[in-house]
Design an enzyme around this catalytic site. Structure first.
Site, PDB file in Angstrom:
ATOM      1  N   CYS A  53       0.836  -1.202   0.000  1.00  0.00           N
ATOM      2  CA  CYS A  53       0.000   0.000   0.000  1.00  0.00           C
ATOM      3  C   CYS A  53       0.879   1.264   0.000  1.00  0.00           C
ATOM      4  O   CYS A  53       1.995   1.262   0.524  1.00  0.00           O
ATOM      5  CB  CYS A  53      -0.928  -0.003   1.208  1.00  0.00           C
ATOM      6  SG  CYS A  53      -2.443  -0.964   0.947  1.00  0.00           S
ATOM      7  N   ASN A 153       0.969 -14.285  -9.811  1.00  0.00           N
ATOM      8  CA  ASN A 153       0.349 -15.389  -9.092  1.00  0.00           C
ATOM      9  C   ASN A 153      -0.823 -14.783  -8.342  1.00  0.00           C
ATOM     10  O   ASN A 153      -0.641 -13.857  -7.562  1.00  0.00           O
ATOM     11  CB  ASN A 153       1.314 -15.999  -8.073  1.00  0.00           C
ATOM     12  CG  ASN A 153       2.566 -16.556  -8.738  1.00  0.00           C
ATOM     13  OD1 ASN A 153       2.534 -16.975  -9.886  1.00  0.00           O
ATOM     14  ND2 ASN A 153       3.664 -16.535  -8.014  1.00  0.00           N
ATOM     15  N   HIS A 166      -0.871  -7.243  -7.456  1.00  0.00           N
ATOM     16  CA  HIS A 166       0.535  -7.093  -7.830  1.00  0.00           C
ATOM     17  C   HIS A 166       1.020  -8.311  -8.610  1.00  0.00           C
ATOM     18  O   HIS A 166       0.434  -9.386  -8.539  1.00  0.00           O
ATOM     19  CB  HIS A 166       1.407  -6.922  -6.583  1.00  0.00           C
ATOM     20  CG  HIS A 166       1.550  -8.172  -5.764  1.00  0.00           C
ATOM     21  ND1 HIS A 166       0.540  -8.644  -4.944  1.00  0.00           N
ATOM     22  CD2 HIS A 166       2.565  -9.066  -5.649  1.00  0.00           C
ATOM     23  CE1 HIS A 166       0.946  -9.748  -4.350  1.00  0.00           C
ATOM     24  NE2 HIS A 166       2.160 -10.043  -4.759  1.00  0.00           N
TER      25      HIS A 166
HETATM   26 ZN   LIG Z   1      -2.134  -3.074   0.132  1.00  0.00          ZN
END
Ligand SMILES: [Zn+2]
Ligand SMILES: [Zn+2]
Length: 348
Positions: A53, A153, A166
């Site tokens: 984050c 993944n 991500h």
């Molecule tokens: Zn996060």
């Protein structure tokens, strides 16, 4: 044959040059109506303890910037690193080794902790494709980097505990095996047939038509005839590009639309965030000639049903060939029967 109720068939995987065995039951109906049991509680947009984050401190001590779009940083737990020892002791006998050097990076798709690639607007997916392209160009230009593997993944069943959207990049001093095989096969086909193998795959899919999930002027998404996993799908530009590097802005956007349409159908299938391994197959960056290599994205979802993993066992792990108990045509029909609007948006 008829009495067994199963359709046994070998299908040739032209990119990997191996057989895929399809052993699907003829009576299998398309999966209908089933949903993942309880949907998990909604996540907040920002999580204080998340390493990805914005503004948070990572394990390395580095602090994330207050990023607004895509954010790339060196992996704090790299499996390959620039600091790999260059002097290693040679093993005995016929064995050989080499330093495992390379660069590992993390690519955060969005500052929002609670979205997935499927839910991002097309503009944001296009920006991600552009970031992946820039990484490929930058890392691939380094003399020691022979290949840039970009992948995501997604989901706990493939070992990902942090849901922050991500992916990862491994830029390595060797070429990953599947790419090496594809580059070899596509190069030979190009020299012998004077044709691009992936173009012939696209043409064969168009001739059949049943497994195409999305098609526009410049992009296509389909479940390949030779799929090894039940919901395995490819997303690709229709023109031949060895990597993202040579694609136009318009092609990138079309590719983003195609990718989103696939990922939305995945999520809509069981109304759950659909786990997968997504991999960009781009040409190696070792300076060799890769005419005939056609960049594509491969998605390998590990689930066959909402709570049923495709187990790799005797045929796959022991023998090396995939045995699929579903037909790609049936799985494509399931996905095609779903809306291409994400269920979370549709329910709002
Ligand atoms: Zn996060
Ligand atoms: Zn591939």
């Amino acid at each position: 044959m008829a009495s067994s109720g199963a359709a046994w068939e070998q299908r040739w995987h032209p990119l990997r040059e191996e057989w895929v065995v399809v052993a699907a039951h003829r009576q299998d109906r398309p999966w209908q109506g089933e949903r993942a049991a309880a949907s998990p509680p909604p996540l907040p947009e920002y999580v204080e303890t998340c390493y990805f984050c914005p503004r948070n401190q990572r394990v390395s001590g580095a602090r994330n910037p207050d990023y607004q779009s895509v954010f790339v940083f060196d992996n704090d737990h790299p499996c390959v690193g620039v600091d790999a020892p260059q002097e290693i002791e040679p093993p005995p006998g016929i064995y050989r080794n080499a330093p495992a050097s390379g660069i590992a990076r993390v690519v955060c798709y969005s500052p929002k902790h609670n979205v997935t690639l499927a839910e991002l607007p097309v503009e944001d997916i296009t920006a991600l494709l552009a970031a992946w392209r820039d990484q490929y160009i930058e890392l691939g230009a380094r003399p020691e980097v022979r290949h840039v593997l970009t992948f995501e993944n997604k989901g706990e069943v493939v070992g990902v505990s942090n849901p922050h959207p991500h992916g990862q990049i491994y830029a390595t001093n060797f070429v990953f095996k599947f790419i090496e095989t594809e580059a070899m096969v596509c190069g030979r086909y190009y020299r012998e047939q004077d044709r691009v193998l992936f173009q012939d795959i696209i043409r064969s899919e168009q001739e059949d038509g049943r497994r195409i999930l999305f098609e526009s002027a410049s992009a296509i998404a389909f479940l390949p005839y030779f799929a090894r996993y039940a919901y395995e799908a490819y997303v690709a530009p229709k023109a031949t590009h060895a990597s993202l590097a040579t694609m136009s802005a318009g092609e990138l956007r079309d590719l983003a639309v195609a990718l989103k349409s696939l990922l939305v159908r995945y999520d809509n299938l069981w109304q759950m965030s659909f786990p997968y391994v997504l991999t960009l197959h781009q040409a190696p960056t070792d300076g060799a000639d890769y005419s005939g290599f056609h960049f594509h994205i491969e998605c390998h979802p590990p689930l066959r049903k909402p709570h049923l993993l495709k187990y790799l066992a005797g045929p796959e792990i022991g023998g090396g060939n995939f045995l699929s108990d579903t037909r790609p045509e049936a799985k494509a029909a399931e996905l095609l029967s779903l809306p291409d609007i994400h269920y979370k948006v549709a329910h709002v």
